[in-house]
Design a protein around this motif. Structure first.
Motif, short mmCIF file in Angstrom:
data_model
loop_
_atom_site.label_atom_id
_atom_site.label_comp_id
_atom_site.label_asym_id
_atom_site.label_seq_id
_atom_site.Cartn_x
_atom_site.Cartn_y
_atom_site.Cartn_z
N PRO A 43 0.82 -1.22 0.00
CA PRO A 43 0.00 0.00 0.00
C PRO A 43 0.86 1.27 0.00
O PRO A 43 0.51 2.25 -0.66
N ALA A 44 1.99 1.24 0.72
CA ALA A 44 2.82 2.45 0.78
C ALA A 44 3.30 2.83 -0.62
O ALA A 44 3.21 3.99 -1.03
N VAL A 45 3.80 1.84 -1.39
CA VAL A 45 4.31 2.13 -2.74
C VAL A 45 3.15 2.50 -3.67
O VAL A 45 3.25 3.43 -4.47
N THR A 46 2.04 1.78 -3.55
CA THR A 46 0.89 2.05 -4.43
C THR A 46 0.40 3.49 -4.25
O THR A 46 0.25 4.23 -5.22
N PHE A 47 0.17 3.88 -2.99
CA PHE A 47 -0.40 5.21 -2.78
C PHE A 47 0.65 6.31 -2.90
O PHE A 47 0.31 7.45 -3.21
N ASP A 48 1.90 5.94 -2.72
CA ASP A 48 2.96 6.92 -3.00
C ASP A 48 2.99 7.22 -4.49
O ASP A 48 3.16 8.37 -4.90
N THR A 49 2.81 6.19 -5.31
CA THR A 49 2.81 6.37 -6.76
C THR A 49 1.61 7.22 -7.18
O THR A 49 1.73 8.09 -8.05
N LEU A 50 0.48 6.98 -6.56
CA LEU A 50 -0.71 7.80 -6.85
C LEU A 50 -0.45 9.25 -6.42
O LEU A 50 -0.74 10.19 -7.17
N PHE A 51 0.11 9.43 -5.24
CA PHE A 51 0.45 10.76 -4.71
C PHE A 51 1.38 11.48 -5.70
O PHE A 51 1.15 12.62 -6.10
N ARG A 52 2.42 10.77 -6.14
CA ARG A 52 3.37 11.35 -7.09
C ARG A 52 2.69 11.71 -8.41
O ARG A 52 2.92 12.78 -8.97
N TYR A 53 1.83 10.79 -8.89
CA TYR A 53 1.20 11.04 -10.19
C TYR A 53 0.22 12.21 -10.12
O TYR A 53 0.18 13.05 -11.02
N LEU A 54 -0.56 12.27 -9.03
CA LEU A 54 -1.50 13.40 -8.89
C LEU A 54 -0.74 14.72 -8.86
O LEU A 54 -1.16 15.71 -9.47
N ARG A 55 0.40 14.73 -8.17
CA ARG A 55 1.21 15.95 -8.14
C ARG A 55 1.76 16.27 -9.52
O ARG A 55 1.82 17.43 -9.92
N LEU A 57 0.34 15.62 -12.25
CA LEU A 57 -0.76 16.17 -13.05
C LEU A 57 -1.10 17.60 -12.64
O LEU A 57 -1.98 18.23 -13.25
N GLY A 58 -0.44 18.10 -11.61
CA GLY A 58 -0.63 19.50 -11.22
C GLY A 58 -1.56 19.71 -10.04
O GLY A 58 -1.85 20.85 -9.68
N TYR A 59 -2.04 18.62 -9.43
CA TYR A 59 -2.92 18.78 -8.27
C TYR A 59 -2.10 19.14 -7.04
O TYR A 59 -0.96 18.69 -6.88
N LYS A 60 -2.72 19.91 -6.17
CA LYS A 60 -2.17 20.13 -4.85
C LYS A 60 -2.79 19.03 -3.98
O LYS A 60 -4.01 18.96 -3.86
N VAL A 61 -1.95 18.15 -3.45
CA VAL A 61 -2.49 16.98 -2.76
C VAL A 61 -2.21 17.06 -1.26
O VAL A 61 -1.08 17.33 -0.85
N ARG A 62 -3.24 16.84 -0.46
CA ARG A 62 -3.01 16.67 0.97
C ARG A 62 -3.17 15.18 1.26
O ARG A 62 -4.26 14.62 1.14
N TYR A 63 -2.05 14.57 1.60
CA TYR A 63 -2.00 13.12 1.78
C TYR A 63 -1.87 12.85 3.27
O TYR A 63 -0.87 13.21 3.90
N VAL A 64 -2.89 12.23 3.83
CA VAL A 64 -2.91 11.93 5.27
C VAL A 64 -2.76 10.42 5.46
O VAL A 64 -3.50 9.65 4.85
N ARG A 65 -1.78 10.04 6.24
CA ARG A 65 -1.62 8.61 6.57
C ARG A 65 -1.40 8.50 8.07
O ARG A 65 -0.48 9.10 8.61
#
Ligand code: ZN
Length: 490
Positions: A43-55, A57-65
């Protein structure tokens, strides 16, 4: 357009954030009572990759874990000892010493895997007030009851008004049939009810005062309370491993609906599970391998050490919704693949360019488009990697002068590879990592010399202090003395 598979609707949906340009994302973090293992890495790698990809794409992401440091009982249900308290008892430590120790180990492992730290990392034990408020709201709404100092969620009552089981695709009868007669059943109206607050037994160390008893929150409360606190009543993405769909995330939905009247989460995302040699990972099966054992190779099932980047690459070689089977041989193959990728990227520095070449900037543009198309398709990282290997083949041809590339074409190709491999997939070459470590040691050694010089100055040992300054200056260092101490640059 990014599409992601929503566990709730059971189909891929176009991702549309609630607030344009911003994404709120919550991922269930570890219960910190043991070393991180593959079940944490995926899950850490999966959601890190999503976090990276969203960023990307230009999104400002607030990632809470979150960090679960209280309330996770041994059997994930409402029974047994608190996992952290048990470890603390066995090792004669404070529960928070156990939690801190494994939180630090978890951070080290995540950094090694190239996972960016989340924007906010709240601890369950630091949000007892918010959890008590949540329980009170659910009580006020009539979907919970107090029994002998504990508070339970009234699943049957909730089911009359809402669909309990919508995420996992279960109906109440399934849940009733699957649930065992457990501890606390005497206090519960129905065995499917789950604890929102548990009265602490006398021997239970981790306890807080509440309107109902001295006790501790039920495990499912923390994510609902902390998700709301940091991302608002409604937010975009909630993720975690598939094993959390039921009961954890199902209960989170019920808690949100019961307390605020509607659901909090727009997209539910779940990574599939990890097996080892085709078997579920388990301590009793002897195939339980921690990440530090992978990194050191010290486990009977491993013939060698595997670098953190090999583990990350291996995880990305499968789609996150497929099961992933770890084996020594598969990891060896992954390590070779990763080496090939970085060797090709290194070759890019040595390739000759020609003005009138077959390969132009268009190649890099196409590569970038294809990779983006794969990422947009529910993060299809194995397809991205196959496009990268196609590019590696071309790079090798260029290096062998079997093809030619223009100056702009080469520059664009190098930039594209760097973006996809480094920024989006989060892979870095082990050699670069080695450099970073050497640089750290180097800086540490210079700081140490300046410390010795400061001590010499304090002792009025001007000869030593001048010698250190002059020698460093001769080696090209600029030393500046400030009120806070000396600083240096090369
Ligand atoms: Zn959670």
């Amino acid at each position: 357009m990014l599409t992601i598979y929503n566990t709730l609707s059971r189909r891929k949906e176009v991702f549309r954030p609630l607030v344009e340009g911003h994404v709120g994302m919550y991922v269930c973090g570890p219960t910190v009572y043991g070393d991180a293992h593959l079940g944490h890495a995926r899950p850490a790698v999966t959601f890190d990759t999503l976090f990276r990809y969203l960023r990307h794409l230009g999104y400002k992401v607030r990632y809470v874990r979150n960090i679960t440091d209280v309330g996770h009982l041994e059997h994930d249900a409402d029974e047994g000892e608190d996992k952290i308290a048990k470890k603390a008892r066995l090792e004669q430590l404070e529960p928070m010493e156990v939690a801190q120790y494994y939180t630090n180990r978890f951070h080290d492992a995540m950094a090694a895997l190239g996972c960016l730290p989340p924007s906010i990392e709240p601890h369950a034990s630091g949000h007892i007030i918010e959890q008590i408020a949540l329980v009170q709201q659910i009580l006020d709404a009539g979907y919970a009851y107090v029994s002998n100092g504990s508070v339970y969620f009234d699943v049957e009552k909730y089911s009359r008004d809402h669909h309990y089981g919508k995420l996992s695709g279960r109906n109440l009868d399934d849940v009733i049939n699957a649930s065992r007669e457990l501890d606390g059943v005497g206090e519960k109206r129905n065995q499917v009810d789950f604890a929102l607050w548990k009265k602490a037994q006398p021997e239970h160390i981790m306890r807080w005062p509440s309107p109902w008893s001295d006790g501790f929150p039920g495990w499912h409360c923390e994510c609902t309370a902390m998700g709301r606190k940091y991302l608002g009543e409604h937010f975009d993405i909630h993720g975690g491993g598939m094993d959390l769909v039921f009961p954890h995330h199902e209960c989170e939905i019920a808690q949100a609906v019961a307390s605020q009247g509607d659901e909090a989460v727009r997209y539910w995302m779940h990574n599939n599970m990890v097996t080892i040699g085709g078997q579920k990972m388990g301590k009793s099966l002897g195939n339980f391998i921690t990440l530090s054992q992978f990194f050191s190779g010290q486990h009977p099932m491993l013939t060698q050490a595997f670098s953190p980047m090999t583990i990350r690459f291996f995880i990305l070689q499968a789609h996150y919704r497929s099961t992933l089977d770890f084996s020594n041989d598969a990891l060896i193959a992954s390590g070779k693949g990763l080496e090939r990728l970085f060797e090709a990227m290194k070759q890019l520095e040595r390739i000759d360019v020609v003005a009138d070449a077959q390969i132009t900037e268009q190649y890099a543009q196409d590569l970038s488009d294809k990779c983006r198309e794969a990422m947009d398709d529910d993060l299809n990282t194995p397809i991205v990697i196959s496009h990268l290997f196609d590019a590696c083949r071309l790079i090798n041809q260029l290096a062998d002068r079997k093809a030619s590339i223009s100056p702009a074409g080469l520059e664009a190709l190098a930039a594209t590879m760097k973006t996809i491999v480094g920024d989006i997939l989060g892979l870095r070459s082990e050699a670069e990592q080695g450099n970073a470590e050497r640089e750290k040691s180097f800086a540490g050694a210079v700081d140490l010399l300046l410390d010795v010089r400061a001590q010499a100055k304090a002792a009025k040992d001007w000869a030593t202090s001048d010698r250190i300054r002059d020698s460093l200056a001769a080696l090209g260092f600029q030393i500046k003395d400030t009120k806070e101490g000396a600083t240096w640059k090369l």
